[in-house]
Design an enzyme around this catalytic site. Structure first.
Site, short mmCIF file in Angstrom:
data_model
loop_
_atom_site.label_atom_id
_atom_site.label_comp_id
_atom_site.label_asym_id
_atom_site.label_seq_id
_atom_site.Cartn_x
_atom_site.Cartn_y
_atom_site.Cartn_z
N ALA A 190 -3.76 -15.60 0.93
CA ALA A 190 -2.53 -15.92 0.21
C ALA A 190 -2.36 -15.05 -1.04
O ALA A 190 -3.23 -14.24 -1.38
CB ALA A 190 -2.53 -17.40 -0.17
N HIS A 191 -1.23 -15.25 -1.72
CA HIS A 191 -0.90 -14.38 -2.85
C HIS A 191 -1.88 -14.52 -4.01
O HIS A 191 -2.38 -15.59 -4.31
CB HIS A 191 0.54 -14.59 -3.32
N ASN A 192 -2.15 -13.36 -4.61
CA ASN A 192 -3.00 -13.24 -5.80
C ASN A 192 -4.47 -13.58 -5.56
O ASN A 192 -5.24 -13.72 -6.51
CB ASN A 192 -2.46 -14.09 -6.96
#
Length: 349
Positions: free
Chosen positions: A247-249
């Site tokens: 997922a993001h980051n």
């Protein structure tokens, strides 16, 4: 590609031992074309023994030679290639004998490439691939058929992308990376703000990117989301299996390995040299120490600050046994209350 046994011994830095009853000079020139298991190997093939549970198969192997450790050499009826690490010998020889075709040869006429794409030496691009403006492809990059490479992407030297891969805008991929088919890198992270109204979620543009390090391998149909503000990072030496979601980051530390169908939720930092088995779920916004191992189906819900082996998934048992266990679990709350009541009675007596 074929090699003689003598050539293989040199390339593996292995000691070739040939049974006394055989003609040493003739056997050393045996042509080897492929690898096989101890059970299925035939003349012209090499097998390997790296796990002692397969040692009984050694006595009946028909391989031309077996890669093994010194303590197993006397049990082998055929020629041996003695190494301290037979599994590494297998890996090196597999690379030497690899017959996997190239993902592309040259730049196919049907590829659509923007005018300002920087293309290095010996780059290959497969049929129907689209490469948008500002992309930089270093020397010896290979891109398979049907790929999409978005604006401003940078791909490092000798990296290989198989067919039907999508790389969104501004993603950076290091050198000597390998990405398998149908993978998506740089798609939007799961960012939404709750609002009142008929549509509950308001989309938040994902303004970061994805940075892939060097010598990273990514399996088929894996998805790596771009960051919301900062970047998602997959650092040097990471290996990801098929059908993984990052997922993001998220930051995945150097040399971490992740098996199929595992997921890491947003903004988690995974340490270096971790091993994540299949179907592991890692919660978001947590930090994982270096050198952690998570066994299959583990659910990681909070920070882990010390290296070690962590488990939570329950192994399969016969259905009747599981039903009994499940029934006991449902009674735990009632049993806990009874224990507390008994403790109070004992304390008062």
């Amino acid at each position: 590609m074929t090699y003689t046994l003598a050539e293989i011994a040199i390339k593996l830095e292995a000691k070739l031992i040939i049974p006394a009853e055989l003609d040493e000079s003739k056997v050393a020139l045996t042509q080897i074309s492929s690898l096989a298991t101890l059970t299925n190997a035939a003349t012209g093939q090499v097998a390997f023994l790296a796990n002692n549970k397969y040692q009984p198969q050694l006595n009946s192997t028909k391989a031309s030679a077996v890669i093994l450790a010194a303590d197993a050499a006397e049990s082998c009826p055929v020629s041996v290639l003695v190494m301290d690490n037979p599994y590494m010998g297998y890996a090196i020889l597999a690379n030497l004998l690899d017959s996997t075709p190239k993902v592309a040869l040259g730049i196919h006429a049907s590829a659509v490439i923007a005018d300002n794409v920087a293309i290095g030496n010996n780059v290959s691009v497969g049929a129907n691939t689209v490469i948008e403006s500002g992309v930089k492809l270093a020397d010896n990059v290979s891109i398979g058929a049907g790929c999409f490479i978005g604006q401003g992407v940078k791909i490092g030297e000798a990296s290989t992308l198989w067919a039907n891969i999508t790389i969104y805008h501004q993603v950076q991929i290091g050198h000597h990376c390998l990405i398998q088919a149908n993978t998506v890198i740089g798609s939007d992270g799961f960012g939404y703000a709750p609002v009142k109204g008929p549509y509950k979620w308001h989309k938040i543009p994902q303004l970061g990117s994805v940075i892939i390090g060097n010598h990273v391998e990514i399996g088929a149909s894996t998805t790596i989301d771009r960051g919301a503000l900062d970047n998602t990072e997959i650092r040097d030496g990471v290996i990801l299996d098929n059908q993984i979601q990052i997922a993001h980051n998220v930051i995945v530390g150097e040399n971490t390995a992740m098996a199929a169908c595992s997921v890491i939720a947003g903004s988690t930092v995974m340490g270096k040299n971790c091993t994540i088995a299949g179907l592991v779920g890692v919660n978001g916004h947590i930090n994982i120490a270096d050198n952690c191992v998570f066994t299959g189906m583990a659910m990681v819900t909070k920070d882990i600050s010390q290296a070690g082996v962590y488990s939570s998934g329950m192994p399969a048992v016969p259905n009747k046994e599981w039903n009994k266990t499940n029934a006991r679990v449902k009674r735990l709350e009632r049993l806990t209350k009874r224990v507390k009541e008994l403790e109070k009675l004992l304390a008062n007596n």
